[in-house]
Design a protein around this motif. Sequence first.
Motif, PDB file in Angstrom:
ATOM      1  N   THR A  64       6.129   0.267 -11.628  1.00 10.25           N
ATOM      2  CA  THR A  64       5.784   1.238 -10.602  1.00 10.25           C
ATOM      3  C   THR A  64       7.059   1.675  -9.893  1.00 10.25           C
ATOM      4  O   THR A  64       8.071   0.979  -9.933  1.00 10.25           O
ATOM      5  N   ALA A  65       6.991   2.800  -9.214  1.00  4.56           N
ATOM      6  CA  ALA A  65       8.155   3.318  -8.501  1.00  4.56           C
ATOM      7  C   ALA A  65       8.563   2.410  -7.353  1.00  4.56           C
ATOM      8  O   ALA A  65       9.702   2.436  -6.906  1.00  4.56           O
ATOM      9  N   GLY A  66       7.653   1.612  -6.883  1.00  6.08           N
ATOM     10  CA  GLY A  66       7.962   0.712  -5.787  1.00  6.08           C
ATOM     11  C   GLY A  66       7.709   1.344  -4.440  1.00  6.08           C
ATOM     12  O   GLY A  66       7.250   2.476  -4.317  1.00  6.08           O
ATOM     13  N   ASP A  67       8.032   0.591  -3.425  1.00  5.54           N
ATOM     14  CA  ASP A  67       7.811   0.975  -2.042  1.00  5.54           C
ATOM     15  C   ASP A  67       8.995   1.814  -1.577  1.00  5.54           C
ATOM     16  O   ASP A  67      10.123   1.362  -1.552  1.00  5.54           O
ATOM     17  N   ALA A  68       8.731   3.048  -1.220  1.00  6.13           N
ATOM     18  CA  ALA A  68       9.806   3.932  -0.739  1.00  6.13           C
ATOM     19  C   ALA A  68       9.819   3.946   0.781  1.00  6.13           C
ATOM     20  O   ALA A  68       9.947   4.982   1.416  1.00  6.13           O
ATOM     21  N   GLY A  69       9.665   2.785   1.385  1.00  6.71           N
ATOM     22  CA  GLY A  69       9.585   2.697   2.837  1.00  6.71           C
ATOM     23  C   GLY A  69       8.149   2.862   3.278  1.00  6.71           C
ATOM     24  O   GLY A  69       7.238   2.883   2.460  1.00  6.71           O
ATOM     25  N   ASP A 126      14.665   4.162 -11.120  1.00  4.16           N
ATOM     26  CA  ASP A 126      15.885   3.473 -11.522  1.00  4.16           C
ATOM     27  C   ASP A 126      15.525   2.102 -12.092  1.00  4.16           C
ATOM     28  O   ASP A 126      15.510   1.098 -11.376  1.00  4.16           O
ATOM     29  N   TYR A 127      15.191   2.077 -13.377  1.00  3.94           N
ATOM     30  CA  TYR A 127      14.745   0.839 -14.031  1.00  3.94           C
ATOM     31  C   TYR A 127      15.250   0.832 -15.460  1.00  3.94           C
ATOM     32  O   TYR A 127      15.031   1.785 -16.204  1.00  3.94           O
ATOM     33  N   VAL A 128      15.934  -0.233 -15.813  1.00  2.00           N
ATOM     34  CA  VAL A 128      16.394  -0.419 -17.187  1.00  2.00           C
ATOM     35  C   VAL A 128      15.722  -1.680 -17.704  1.00  2.00           C
ATOM     36  O   VAL A 128      15.998  -2.782 -17.219  1.00  2.00           O
ATOM     37  N   PRO A 129      14.814  -1.552 -18.655  1.00  2.00           N
ATOM     38  CA  PRO A 129      14.099  -2.730 -19.150  1.00  2.00           C
ATOM     39  C   PRO A 129      15.033  -3.687 -19.869  1.00  2.00           C
ATOM     40  O   PRO A 129      15.962  -3.272 -20.558  1.00  2.00           O
ATOM     41  N   TYR A 181      13.952   6.467  -7.248  1.00  2.00           N
ATOM     42  CA  TYR A 181      13.314   5.244  -6.773  1.00  2.00           C
ATOM     43  C   TYR A 181      14.209   4.079  -7.158  1.00  2.00           C
ATOM     44  O   TYR A 181      14.408   3.803  -8.343  1.00  2.00           O
ATOM     45  N   ALA A 182      14.746   3.377  -6.176  1.00  2.00           N
ATOM     46  CA  ALA A 182      15.737   2.339  -6.431  1.00  2.00           C
ATOM     47  C   ALA A 182      15.171   0.922  -6.451  1.00  2.00           C
ATOM     48  O   ALA A 182      15.888  -0.016  -6.784  1.00  2.00           O
ATOM     49  N   VAL A 194       0.832  -1.204   0.000  1.00  2.00           N
ATOM     50  CA  VAL A 194       0.000   0.000   0.000  1.00  2.00           C
ATOM     51  C   VAL A 194       0.865   1.252   0.000  1.00  2.00           C
ATOM     52  O   VAL A 194       0.377   2.348  -0.256  1.00  2.00           O
ATOM     53  N   PHE A 195       2.168   1.105   0.255  1.00  2.00           N
ATOM     54  CA  PHE A 195       3.100   2.220   0.223  1.00  2.00           C
ATOM     55  C   PHE A 195       3.825   2.332  -1.116  1.00  2.00           C
ATOM     56  O   PHE A 195       4.716   3.163  -1.265  1.00  2.00           O
ATOM     57  N   ASP A 196       3.457   1.497  -2.090  1.00  2.00           N
ATOM     58  CA  ASP A 196       4.058   1.586  -3.425  1.00  2.00           C
ATOM     59  C   ASP A 196       3.691   2.946  -4.008  1.00  2.00           C
ATOM     60  O   ASP A 196       2.521   3.325  -4.043  1.00  2.00           O
ATOM     61  N   HIS A 197       4.671   3.685  -4.450  1.00  2.00           N
ATOM     62  CA  HIS A 197       4.413   5.035  -4.955  1.00  2.00           C
ATOM     63  C   HIS A 197       3.691   5.040  -6.300  1.00  2.00           C
ATOM     64  O   HIS A 197       3.178   6.074  -6.716  1.00  2.00           O
ATOM     65  N   GLY A 198       3.629   3.898  -6.960  1.00  2.00           N
ATOM     66  CA  GLY A 198       2.751   3.780  -8.118  1.00  2.00           C
ATOM     67  C   GLY A 198       1.301   3.879  -7.689  1.00  2.00           C
ATOM     68  O   GLY A 198       0.475   4.508  -8.351  1.00  2.00           O
TER      69      GLY A 198
END
Length: 146
Positions: free
Chosen positions: A94-99, A63-66, A109-110, A20-24
């Motif tokens: 998605t940007a993923g969970d930033a904590g 930070d994503y390289v397909p 976003y790593a 639920v904290f995924d920035h997407g």
Amino acid sequence: MSSVLLNGQVINSHEAVISVFDHGFLYGMGVFETFRTYGGGRPWLLEHHAARLAAGCRALGIDYVPDAAKVREGVAALLAANGLTDGYIRWSVTAGDAGTAVGLPQAAYAAPREIVYAKALAPDEPDSRPGKLLRLLRLRRSSPQG
């Protein structure tokens, strides 16, 4: 049962979860490409979609390289898992969970999440499809000054 590709793994769509904290989810920080496959699962213009997806991620600080080769393999596995020869594919990042903190991070976003969906193609019978009403609006919704 339908399956999705979540971070490179084929998984039942009912078991696939994101935080639920995924920035997407929280801020719409994500990018997607949609394409179809032809001739038994060959993704159409995959390298072009990968390049556009990479550009979108860079613009959002994700930070994503397909990896087109991995996605090609994943799409084949996903089509097989869904019992499809060809399909409509949506490749999302998605940007993923930033904590667990709410708020935008200072750094890139790593830890993005990659989700690939597949569904059957609509029948290509234009004469049998119901039409949709189209209205052209003359009023601009936004302007550069806005």
